[in-house]
Design an enzyme around this catalytic site. Structure first.
Site, PDB file in Angstrom:
ATOM      1  N   GLY A  85      -8.495  -4.687   1.451  1.00  0.00           N
ATOM      2  CA  GLY A  85      -8.090  -3.833   0.341  1.00  0.00           C
ATOM      3  C   GLY A  85      -7.127  -4.545  -0.591  1.00  0.00           C
ATOM      4  O   GLY A  85      -6.151  -3.949  -1.071  1.00  0.00           O
ATOM      5  N   SER A 136       1.961   4.477   6.921  1.00  0.00           N
ATOM      6  CA  SER A 136       2.557   5.307   5.871  1.00  0.00           C
ATOM      7  C   SER A 136       3.619   6.188   6.501  1.00  0.00           C
ATOM      8  O   SER A 136       3.531   6.529   7.693  1.00  0.00           O
ATOM      9  CB  SER A 136       1.484   6.187   5.213  1.00  0.00           C
ATOM     10  N   TYR A 178      -5.528  11.902   6.752  1.00  0.00           N
ATOM     11  CA  TYR A 178      -4.757  10.706   6.402  1.00  0.00           C
ATOM     12  C   TYR A 178      -3.625  10.479   7.404  1.00  0.00           C
ATOM     13  O   TYR A 178      -3.406   9.359   7.878  1.00  0.00           O
ATOM     14  CB  TYR A 178      -4.198  10.875   4.990  1.00  0.00           C
ATOM     15  N   SER A 199      -7.539  -5.776  -3.650  1.00  0.00           N
ATOM     16  CA  SER A 199      -7.859  -5.847  -5.085  1.00  0.00           C
ATOM     17  C   SER A 199      -7.003  -4.944  -5.959  1.00  0.00           C
ATOM     18  O   SER A 199      -6.915  -5.159  -7.176  1.00  0.00           O
ATOM     19  CB  SER A 199      -9.342  -5.498  -5.306  1.00  0.00           C
ATOM     20  N   ALA A 248      -3.420  11.508  10.490  1.00  0.00           N
ATOM     21  CA  ALA A 248      -3.982  11.116  11.787  1.00  0.00           C
ATOM     22  C   ALA A 248      -4.327   9.631  11.794  1.00  0.00           C
ATOM     23  O   ALA A 248      -4.048   8.912  12.764  1.00  0.00           O
ATOM     24  CB  ALA A 248      -5.217  11.953  12.103  1.00  0.00           C
ATOM     25  N   GLY A 268     -16.850  -9.430  -0.962  1.00  0.00           N
ATOM     26  CA  GLY A 268     -17.186  -8.020  -1.130  1.00  0.00           C
ATOM     27  C   GLY A 268     -17.448  -7.362   0.211  1.00  0.00           C
ATOM     28  O   GLY A 268     -18.174  -7.898   1.043  1.00  0.00           O
ATOM     29  N   LYS A 314      -3.036   7.233   9.873  1.00  0.00           N
ATOM     30  CA  LYS A 314      -1.849   6.395   9.748  1.00  0.00           C
ATOM     31  C   LYS A 314      -0.968   6.443  10.995  1.00  0.00           C
ATOM     32  O   LYS A 314      -0.342   5.439  11.368  1.00  0.00           O
ATOM     33  CB  LYS A 314      -1.050   6.800   8.505  1.00  0.00           C
TER      34      LYS A 314
END
Length: 235
Positions: free
Chosen positions: A11, A130, A143, A13, A145, A49, A147
């Site tokens: 991730g 997070s 989210y 980019s 769960a 990619g 993190k």
């Protein structure tokens, strides 16, 4: 002449991931980035990619990285998405996709790269969680769960790899100014800032600098830890 250091960032980019790539490049790493979005050409940067939600795509990309790099000093699992909603209305797809990108991809990358690092008897893995994984947040059960899962996963992996001199740590960002937060109104940002003890929203580069620290020899005696870069939100 010192040996070239290699790093892999998922991730990489956009947002925090983009800043992590920039900081690692500035510190002399040759960096491989896995993401769906094409990246601008830069010296010592290789983009592959990859759809991190897709197991076969992720595994193929990892094999390509290993073939090109041959060794790996640092792995940063940063890829993440949100599909927010109250659980009573949350669709299966919103749960499955968030867990696939945010947690299963971490398992896949760590499983493959840890074999390489263990054989080298060196390496640093930094997984991006997070503060939501620490505190929870309404409307983000999927989210949170994923993190929180990263934290437990990383502590367990740190115990598994310590005898091979491979360190595993977690960075848990708080509310960080990225393209995702640009859509919020100034008033809402001000309201959020009042909930942060340091009184401001964080910068992506501040997260990236924490990652670079944990990747470096300055953190050679640190493993299994969670570093919250959150202005004090999760105190």
């Amino acid at each position: 002449m010192s040996e070239q250091k290699h790093a892999l960032v998922t991730g990489g980019s956009r947002g925090i991931g983009s800043e992590i790539v920039k900081v690692l490049l500035s510190e002399g790493y040759e960096v491989w980035s896995l993401s769906r979005t094409k990246m601008d050409d830069r010296e010592n940067l290789h983009h592959i990619g990859c759809d991190m939600a897709d197991r076969s795509s992720t595994e193929a990309a990892l094999e390509s990285v290993i073939k090109q790099a041959g060794s790996m000093d640092v792995l940063v699992n940063n890829a993440g998405i949100t599909r927010d909603g109250l659980i009573m209305r949350m669709k299966d797809e919103a749960w499955d996709e968030v867990l696939a990108v945010n947690l299963t991809s971490v398992f896949l990358t760590c499983r493959r790269i840890s074999r390489l690092m263990a054989s080298q008897r060196k390496g640093s893995i930094i997984n991006i969680s997070s503060v939501v994984g620490i505190m929870g947040n309404g409307g983000q059960t999927n989210y949170a769960a994923s993190k929180a899962g990263i934290i437990g996963f990383s502590k367990s992996l740190a115990r598994e790899l310590a005898s091979r001199s491979v360190r595993v740590n977690v960075v848990a960002p708080g509310f960080i100014d990225t393209a995702m937060t640009d859509a919020l109104s100034g008033v809402l940002k001000e309201q959020i800032a009042t909930q942060i003890p340091l009184g401001r929203i964080g910068k992506a580069v501040e997260v990236a600098e924490a990652v670079a620290f944990l990747a470096s020899e300055k953190a050679s005696y640190i493993t299994g830890q969670v570093l919250a870069v959150d202005g004090g939100m999760a105190m």
